[in-house]
Design a protein around this motif. Sequence first.
Motif, short mmCIF file in Angstrom:
data_model
loop_
_atom_site.label_atom_id
_atom_site.label_comp_id
_atom_site.label_asym_id
_atom_site.label_seq_id
_atom_site.Cartn_x
_atom_site.Cartn_y
_atom_site.Cartn_z
N ASN A 3 12.44 -38.54 13.31
CA ASN A 3 13.77 -38.01 13.57
C ASN A 3 14.03 -37.89 15.07
O ASN A 3 15.14 -38.10 15.53
CB ASN A 3 13.96 -36.65 12.90
CG ASN A 3 14.11 -36.79 11.39
OD1 ASN A 3 14.47 -37.85 10.90
ND2 ASN A 3 13.81 -35.73 10.68
N GLU A 4 13.00 -37.54 15.82
CA GLU A 4 13.12 -37.43 17.26
C GLU A 4 13.44 -38.79 17.88
O GLU A 4 14.31 -38.90 18.74
CB GLU A 4 11.81 -36.88 17.84
CG GLU A 4 11.83 -36.64 19.32
CD GLU A 4 10.49 -36.11 19.81
OE1 GLU A 4 10.02 -36.64 20.83
OE2 GLU A 4 9.95 -35.19 19.18
N VAL A 5 12.77 -39.82 17.42
CA VAL A 5 13.01 -41.18 17.92
C VAL A 5 14.43 -41.62 17.55
O VAL A 5 15.16 -42.14 18.39
CB VAL A 5 11.97 -42.18 17.37
CG1 VAL A 5 12.35 -43.61 17.69
CG2 VAL A 5 10.59 -41.86 17.91
N LEU A 6 14.81 -41.39 16.31
CA LEU A 6 16.16 -41.77 15.86
C LEU A 6 17.23 -41.03 16.66
O LEU A 6 18.21 -41.64 17.09
CB LEU A 6 16.33 -41.51 14.37
CG LEU A 6 17.64 -41.96 13.75
CD1 LEU A 6 17.86 -43.46 13.95
CD2 LEU A 6 17.66 -41.63 12.25
N VAL A 9 17.33 -42.58 20.12
CA VAL A 9 17.93 -43.91 20.05
C VAL A 9 19.45 -43.80 19.92
O VAL A 9 20.20 -44.48 20.64
CB VAL A 9 17.32 -44.72 18.88
CG1 VAL A 9 18.18 -45.91 18.50
CG2 VAL A 9 15.91 -45.17 19.22
N LYS A 10 19.92 -42.93 19.04
CA LYS A 10 21.36 -42.76 18.87
C LYS A 10 22.01 -42.24 20.14
O LYS A 10 23.11 -42.65 20.50
CB LYS A 10 21.65 -41.82 17.69
CG LYS A 10 21.43 -42.47 16.35
CD LYS A 10 21.78 -41.53 15.21
CE LYS A 10 21.67 -42.22 13.87
NZ LYS A 10 22.08 -41.33 12.77
N SER A 11 21.34 -41.35 20.82
CA SER A 11 21.86 -40.81 22.07
C SER A 11 21.99 -41.91 23.13
O SER A 11 23.01 -41.99 23.82
CB SER A 11 20.93 -39.70 22.56
OG SER A 11 21.37 -39.20 23.79
N ILE A 12 21.00 -42.75 23.22
CA ILE A 12 21.04 -43.87 24.18
C ILE A 12 22.17 -44.82 23.82
O ILE A 12 22.94 -45.25 24.68
CB ILE A 12 19.68 -44.60 24.22
CG1 ILE A 12 18.60 -43.70 24.83
CG2 ILE A 12 19.80 -45.90 25.02
CD1 ILE A 12 17.18 -44.21 24.64
N GLY A 47 15.51 -46.94 7.74
CA GLY A 47 15.66 -48.17 6.97
C GLY A 47 16.60 -49.18 7.57
O GLY A 47 17.06 -50.08 6.88
N GLN A 48 16.90 -49.03 8.86
CA GLN A 48 17.81 -49.97 9.52
C GLN A 48 17.20 -50.48 10.82
O GLN A 48 16.45 -49.76 11.48
CB GLN A 48 19.13 -49.30 9.86
CG GLN A 48 20.03 -49.01 8.70
CD GLN A 48 21.38 -48.54 9.17
OE1 GLN A 48 21.48 -47.55 9.89
NE2 GLN A 48 22.42 -49.23 8.76
N SER A 49 17.57 -51.69 11.18
CA SER A 49 17.14 -52.25 12.46
C SER A 49 18.01 -51.68 13.58
O SER A 49 19.07 -51.09 13.32
CB SER A 49 17.29 -53.77 12.44
OG SER A 49 18.67 -54.13 12.41
N ALA A 50 17.56 -51.87 14.80
CA ALA A 50 18.32 -51.39 15.96
C ALA A 50 19.70 -52.04 16.01
O ALA A 50 20.70 -51.37 16.32
CB ALA A 50 17.55 -51.65 17.25
#
Length: 116
Positions: A3-6, A9-12, A47-50
């Motif tokens: 969740n931290e990575v996600l 990533v969303k923030s970036i 479950g999704q790619s970048a």
Amino acid sequence: MENEVLHRVKSIINAHLDDDQFSVDDLSREAAISKPQLYRKLMAGCGQSANHIIRDLRIEKAKDLLKEQNKTVVDIAFSTGFSDPDYFRKVFKKVTGVRPMEFQSNFLNSRRQAGN
């Protein structure tokens, strides 16, 4: 951890939402994660790619902007990182099931009906 990575990533991605040149390479570099590791973490976490996450966040922002009457579809396409308005329309319909103008019209009609 996932969740931290996600979240990061969303923030970036949100910080670069209007940049049509922003890519998975850029995301990987800013997140300080190799592309293969980023892919694995995102697939495990959501479950999704970048690429799909970037696309979906752009479409979510576009939906928010379409709710404002003073924005054209072309303006919204450019402000959400799509350099080609026709491609934006195609992707928007693929993701939402309706064209951007239909989405905007449906939203405004439901808003008018709720006001009655």
